[in-house]
Design a protein around this motif. Sequence first.
Motif, PDB file in Angstrom:
ATOM      1  N   VAL A  92      36.400 -41.430 -53.499  1.00 24.11           N
ATOM      2  CA  VAL A  92      37.718 -40.875 -54.197  1.00 24.11           C
ATOM      3  C   VAL A  92      37.228 -39.538 -54.965  1.00 24.11           C
ATOM      4  O   VAL A  92      38.019 -38.636 -54.851  1.00 24.11           O
TER       5      VAL A  92
ATOM      6  N   HIS B 248      43.925 -43.936 -58.440  1.00 21.72           N
ATOM      7  CA  HIS B 248      43.673 -42.983 -57.606  1.00 21.72           C
ATOM      8  C   HIS B 248      44.392 -43.132 -56.371  1.00 21.72           C
ATOM      9  O   HIS B 248      43.701 -43.732 -55.139  1.00 21.72           O
TER      10      HIS B 248
ATOM     11  N   ASN C 181      38.495 -35.738 -54.114  1.00 18.90           N
ATOM     12  CA  ASN C 181      39.246 -35.092 -55.236  1.00 18.90           C
ATOM     13  C   ASN C 181      38.482 -33.614 -55.324  1.00 18.90           C
ATOM     14  O   ASN C 181      39.282 -32.690 -55.608  1.00 18.90           O
TER      15      ASN C 181
END
Length: 535
Positions: free
Chosen positions: A418, A321, A422
């Motif tokens: 993260v 990621h 996203n």
Amino acid sequence: MALEQKHLTTFDTTPDHHLSKRPKLNEDDLLEDDAQDTAVGAAVDFALQMLDRDQRRVGNLEPIITFSVAPHRETIGLKSNQFVGQICASLQASELSHDAYTRAPIDIVVALDVSGSMRIEKLDLCKNTLKLLLKELHHDDRFCLISFSDEAKIEIPMLKVNEDQKRVAMHTIEHLTTRGRTNIASAISLAAQIANSVPQPNKVRSVFLLTDGQANVGPTEAKDLVELTGIFVDAGKKSTSPPISLHTFGYGPEPDHKLLLDMAKTTSGGSFYPVKDNSQVFSAFGDAVGGILSVVAHDVSLTISVPVDAARCGSEIIAVHHENKREIANGVWQVYIGDVYAEETRDIMFEVTLASPSRSFVKDSTPAIPHALVELTYIDTIHHTRVGPVSSVAVIKRPNSQDLAWPNRDVAIQWLRVRTANCIAQAESLSKLGELDKAKKEVEDWIEEFTRESFEIDAANEPLIKQLQKDLAESLELLKGDTYNAYVDNDLGVRVRTHMSQRCSEPFTGKRNVYRTAQKTFRAQAFQKESALSK
């Protein structure tokens, strides 16, 4: 200076021997293959050796970056119905004093828009910020100023800064006037050409682009300008030269904010500052200056792989990621982080399939299996030395049970970061397609899940969690409008960029940002104070 290397015989960890891409084994193969017993034992030995080597220092110097790797859960039983594990590689940069002579010298090119729309007040504000920048530079720094309108022009050539040069530069800046229209391509082309023409460049190199308008001369299409930015910055660059970071500043409502953000993203460590009104000019510039004056490392890079024998037990990397990732060999991933400022952190999340050792091995033991090897390399700009590889291993215990360890709180928070970034990025994509209802539903569902998970790990009051919650709520409000416009697009894009890069580009010092370092805060507030005193 490379770390002292310890001879390792347990694994061959060269890229050609990583087996992350391989034929899938069925469950019986994974559980009954006695050859895996040796593999798991070797993996444990390897982890101990690598962790021992990770404790070694570079000569007698304290490392400028501390480095660790940790799994989301330290124990995941074979019968827990979990098949994927998350791992976090964390970097923490050291502090740096405000003394100019403890930092790395810089090369900076400022490209200033002097087109007709830069009216007297706006241009005067930019002039004053440039004068404040000059005061911060010392004799090892280089400074260059170009102005641009219909075409770009060198106003102050790239020279090392001394007191005489500062006086000449101040005089030149004071006499700048507006003219013509806006040719952004010519500004970037000339700025990059000047930066790359320095025979022995400093360790930190930056271009600042200040504009209040949209490109209306030369190439004007956003995609062309973004592509040209990458070409110009790389053209003529020597293989041994440090990267050039581009920091863009968009003054007022007229600039194409997405274009300026995308241009900055093409460079290592670039950032974009949306300056909405004149009161934010000084603090935005000060924040950016505080960053480049506190670079402690550049060419920071991670290599992530699965040791060959752990791979034979079923482990492989399935997701990394980070924006700047690439697979450099079969199952071996590189993450290019670029430059790092003093006190900054970088937390790289990645996912692996969980290893499944044989039943005979786990019958009377709880094997601690290294699921990933992470190696860090970088150039220490303070001590002028190359560091690495510094290695660390992520170990996950795999007992033959349903055991499931409580999440590592720090890793869990980064995993929330993260997924929040996203989520906002996905909402942005849906909105561009006209799917506003789906975009809102995406954010609403994630807010519910985010709230539950942050409560479970007792992190609801953590500063990062609070900022993520605030950004999610504000993103949802932006999406509740009837139309999706450039303002909403830019706002969402900046939030995604901020959380993915873990770097502050907030022009307003009164707004809390968990990624703003002490150096950036100090310079932003100093510039703001100087602007008030000069009135």
